[in-house]
Design an enzyme around this catalytic site. Structure first.
Site, PDB file in Angstrom:
ATOM      1  CD  GLU A  81       5.666   6.449   2.420  1.00  0.00           C
ATOM      2  OE1 GLU A  81       5.742   6.261   0.798  1.00  0.00           O
ATOM      3  OE2 GLU A  81       6.170   7.724   2.762  1.00  0.00           O
ATOM      4  CG  ASP A 106      10.315  -1.064   1.830  1.00  0.00           C
ATOM      5  OD1 ASP A 106      10.505  -2.120   1.763  1.00  0.00           O
ATOM      6  OD2 ASP A 106       9.154   0.179   1.171  1.00  0.00           O
ATOM      7  CG  ASP A 156       3.285  -7.491  -4.560  1.00  0.00           C
ATOM      8  OD1 ASP A 156       1.975  -7.877  -5.617  1.00  0.00           O
ATOM      9  OD2 ASP A 156       4.016  -8.001  -4.358  1.00  0.00           O
ATOM     10  CE  LYS A 160      -0.024 -15.597 -11.591  1.00  0.00           C
ATOM     11  NZ  LYS A 160       0.566 -16.630 -11.414  1.00  0.00           N
ATOM     12  CB  THR A 231       5.877   6.532  -6.517  1.00  0.00           C
ATOM     13  OG1 THR A 231       4.359   6.194  -7.136  1.00  0.00           O
ATOM     14  CG2 THR A 231       5.198   7.248  -5.660  1.00  0.00           C
ATOM     15  CG  PHE A 233       7.034   1.776  -8.913  1.00  0.00           C
ATOM     16  CD1 PHE A 233       7.355   0.470  -8.842  1.00  0.00           C
ATOM     17  CD2 PHE A 233       7.018   1.893  -7.146  1.00  0.00           C
ATOM     18  CE1 PHE A 233       8.533  -0.129  -8.724  1.00  0.00           C
ATOM     19  CE2 PHE A 233       8.372   1.536  -7.161  1.00  0.00           C
ATOM     20  CZ  PHE A 233       9.592   0.003  -7.801  1.00  0.00           C
ATOM     21  CD  GLU A 234       0.385   7.930  -9.269  1.00  0.00           C
ATOM     22  OE1 GLU A 234      -0.735   8.589  -9.785  1.00  0.00           O
ATOM     23  OE2 GLU A 234       1.651   8.585  -8.240  1.00  0.00           O
TER      24      GLU A 234
END
Length: 252
Positions: A81, A106, A156, A160, A231, A233-234
């Protein structure tokens, strides 16, 4: 190769496990993030990093030895992961599937500490935490066809247009990752940024070593696979009106 920088604190993950990787002219799988490490996170890392942590310094990694005390079967599947945030979803998946080893990579020290803390608290012996650039791990440290899966959840999106080249899911990265997957292995990605989901679908579909498990429908996994916990963030993305897309592909 330069020596890894000293840890942020004794017994913890190295600050730059593979310093030379920062000078390479390529896209990396992480954006350096620093945050405050709580006392509990630091204590967990100091207690367990030597047993459950691995600094991605380029040294070839023996997955059998890494998970030797995890009570996994001899042909144990190990899933990589990349980018686990604070580790809550990772810990939940590890608890639900104790027969699978999870190598979670990470660079966020608080997240590393939190995941180690969760693994220790819940008795999750099938979790190992990797610190550093996952490209170094895939390219230099893992043997071909050694992984049973790859998970990339909410990377991420670099929204842009001039930053799209920094997105992780790119043909070169994917080809490297696929070379480390055994036949039948699963690639599972998720994002709440629709333009990135479209790019993921395009790149994953174009990779000759993969086949879309949902090719006969929209191309996306619908509904969301139940084994992937939602999660933080989800939930934040959904609250903002974002649509979450899961993509599930299999190694030929």
């Amino acid at each position: 190769m330069s020596k890894p920088h000293t840890p942020h604190f004794p017994g913890g993950p190295a600050s730059h496990p593979h310093p030379d990787a920062h000078t390479e002219q390529r896209i990396r799988t992480f954006h350096p993030r620093r945050g405050r490490v709580t006392h509990g996170q630091r204590a967990a890392l100091e207690r367990r990093w030597a047993d459950w942590g691995v600094d991605l310094d380029g040294t070839p990694l023996d997955l059998d030895k890494l998970f030797a005390d995890a009570d996994l079967a001899p042909d144990r599947p190990v899933v990589l992961e990349i980018g686990f945030g604070m580790g809550d979803a990772t810990a939940a998946m590890a608890a639900a599937d104790p027969g699978t080893g999870i190598l979670a990579a990470d660079v966020h020290t608080p997240g590393q500490g939190n995941l180690v803390h969760l693994a220790e608290r819940e008795g999750l012996r099938n979790v190992r935490v990797a610190n550093g650039d996952a490209v170094v791990l895939l390219r230099d440290m893992l043997a071909p066809e050694s992984l049973a899966g790859l998970r990339v959840y909410f990377p991420d999106p670099w929204p842009k247009a001039r930053h799209h080249k920094r997105r992780m899911i790119q043909p070169e990265f994917l080809a490297l990752a696929v070379s480390r997957l055994r036949p039948g292995a699963t690639v599972h990605c998720a994002t709440d940024w629709e333009p990135y989901a479209e790019q993921m679908l395009e790149v994953l579909t174009a990779e000759p070593g993969l086949v879309n498990a949902y090719a006969t429908t929209s191309g996306y996994a619908e509904p969301r696979p139940a084994f992937r916990p939602m999660t933080k963030f989800e939930r934040q993305g959904i609250a903002k009106g974002h649509v979450v897309h899961d993509l599930v592909f299999e190694r030929r």
